[in-house]
Design a protein around this motif. Sequence first.
Motif, short mmCIF file in Angstrom:
data_model
loop_
_atom_site.label_atom_id
_atom_site.label_comp_id
_atom_site.label_asym_id
_atom_site.label_seq_id
_atom_site.Cartn_x
_atom_site.Cartn_y
_atom_site.Cartn_z
N TRP A 249 0.83 -1.21 0.00
CA TRP A 249 0.00 0.00 0.00
C TRP A 249 0.86 1.26 0.00
CZ3 TRP A 249 0.47 3.64 3.75
CH2 TRP A 249 1.11 3.27 4.93
N LEU A 250 2.01 1.22 0.72
CA LEU A 250 2.88 2.40 0.77
C LEU A 250 3.57 2.61 -0.58
CD1 LEU A 250 4.06 4.71 2.39
CD2 LEU A 250 5.87 3.16 3.19
N GLU A 251 3.94 1.52 -1.24
CA GLU A 251 4.51 1.61 -2.58
C GLU A 251 3.48 2.18 -3.56
OE1 GLU A 251 6.11 -1.58 -5.89
OE2 GLU A 251 6.74 -1.87 -3.79
N ASN A 252 2.24 1.69 -3.48
CA ASN A 252 1.16 2.21 -4.34
C ASN A 252 0.93 3.69 -4.09
OD1 ASN A 252 -0.84 -0.82 -3.95
ND2 ASN A 252 0.77 -0.37 -5.42
N HIS A 253 0.92 4.07 -2.81
CA HIS A 253 0.70 5.47 -2.43
C HIS A 253 1.82 6.36 -2.97
CE1 HIS A 253 -0.29 9.00 -0.05
NE2 HIS A 253 0.91 8.97 0.50
N THR A 254 3.06 5.91 -2.81
CA THR A 254 4.21 6.70 -3.26
C THR A 254 4.19 6.85 -4.78
OG1 THR A 254 5.50 5.93 -1.37
CG2 THR A 254 6.74 6.87 -3.21
N PHE A 255 3.85 5.77 -5.49
CA PHE A 255 3.73 5.86 -6.95
C PHE A 255 2.65 6.87 -7.33
CE2 PHE A 255 1.52 4.62 -10.82
CZ PHE A 255 2.55 4.62 -11.74
N SER A 256 1.50 6.82 -6.63
CA SER A 256 0.41 7.76 -6.93
C SER A 256 0.86 9.20 -6.76
CB SER A 256 -0.79 7.48 -6.01
OG SER A 256 -1.38 6.24 -6.30
N VAL A 257 1.63 9.46 -5.70
CA VAL A 257 2.12 10.82 -5.46
C VAL A 257 3.05 11.26 -6.58
CG1 VAL A 257 3.52 12.26 -3.93
CG2 VAL A 257 1.85 10.67 -2.95
N ALA A 258 4.00 10.39 -6.94
CA ALA A 258 4.94 10.73 -8.01
C ALA A 258 4.22 10.94 -9.34
CB ALA A 258 6.00 9.63 -8.15
N TYR A 259 3.29 10.06 -9.65
CA TYR A 259 2.56 10.15 -10.91
C TYR A 259 1.71 11.43 -10.95
CZ TYR A 259 0.27 8.25 -15.08
OH TYR A 259 -0.17 8.05 -16.37
N GLY A 260 1.10 11.76 -9.81
CA GLY A 260 0.27 12.94 -9.75
C GLY A 260 1.04 14.24 -9.87
N LEU A 261 2.32 14.22 -9.52
CA LEU A 261 3.14 15.43 -9.60
C LEU A 261 3.40 15.88 -11.03
CD1 LEU A 261 5.79 14.94 -6.77
CD2 LEU A 261 4.19 16.84 -6.99
N ARG A 262 3.10 15.02 -12.01
CA ARG A 262 3.32 15.42 -13.40
C ARG A 262 2.52 16.66 -13.78
NH1 ARG A 262 1.45 11.17 -17.04
NH2 ARG A 262 -0.25 11.21 -15.52
#
Length: 387
Positions: A249-262
């Motif tokens: 879940w933390l990996e998914n969350h971190t990916f979501s944050v990075a992806y959203g920063l685009r």
Amino acid sequence: MLKPQVHICLVYNTATANITPALDPQLAPKEVILVYATEQTQRAEDLETVLKTAGIQVSRWPLQDAWDIEQIRDRMLELLIEREADDIALNASGGTRPMSMVAYEIFTEFSKPIFYVHPHTDDVIWMHKRGLPTINCADRIKLPAFLHAHGAPVLSQGAKRGVPKNLRKLTDELVAHAEQLAKPLAALNWLAQQAEQTLQSPKLSASQENWHELQALIQRMQAEGVLEYRYQCLQFPDEEARFFVNGGWLENHTFSVAYGLRKDIPEIQDVGCSVEVGRDDTGRVVKNEMDVTFLANNHLYIIECKTKRFHAHGENPDSPGSEILYKLDTLKSLFGGLHSKAMLVSYHPLSNWDMQRAKDLGIKVCTARMLPQLRSVMKQWIEGDEA
């Protein structure tokens, strides 16, 4: 605008700076000539693969020794004499010191243009023909090509998706209450890890059954359908659910944050999760996996996500936290050097020893109570280009 049809690239330790100008529409050549010593043959082959995939013709110009000045001079003279009539420029960003110095000297004698790619700004700076404007290399390269150019072809990567919509509220709760949930979540993490093969955990101990916070967390997870608590065991419906509970879940969350920063940082050109690469280490393939990784302005960012506790015993230099920090330091050195950054995202705090070690290694840390600010921490990390 000057656009040389042929780039001479010096192969040794700077793959990024050899590729990014070749992929920039303002500078893209028809041909790249790779000058390399025989011990760098594999690196030259990796660069050739990436460049050819981009539709660029590639030629090789081998040297016997990357440090023998006279031999390098002879070979560079042969190259310039053979290709003197071509519209040719030297990319002086790579190579050993003797390679770059000799190449610069000879290209200057032949009055051929020379450029250098700044390792931090990614700007192409003209060293000979200085009246030409500085160009910032376009952010065109993607993760597979970048990693392959650094000798690490991508073997596999996870689907590019963040936290499933139905689990976002749960994930937000875990992030918001990291300090309160740290201990019971660590226990739940361990139980999920033990269920890797069978999708069923060992029986909970009497103390775990009577641990109110743990039982509340299990019930919360059960309500979201990622596990069932039956016969004193945790049972998972599938591997995806088990992975989620085991810290995914933390990996998914971190990916979501990075992806959203685009949206805020258009320089982010590619984002990946669970990226496994293989490096050829003296005839055997060594595999490494990066939890979350992305490219921004042609720099590689590597993030390790951990939900397990780091049991520090005093000022122990060999603690689990230090092991992860050393791994991150190795990965950023292997996959880009000056063009790479690393971060540890941890659900639990690090010891003072590990925090100092992270600072010494130039690794950014976001842990425990900082997790709700992960987006702003990551944004500052990218925009400020800080450790």
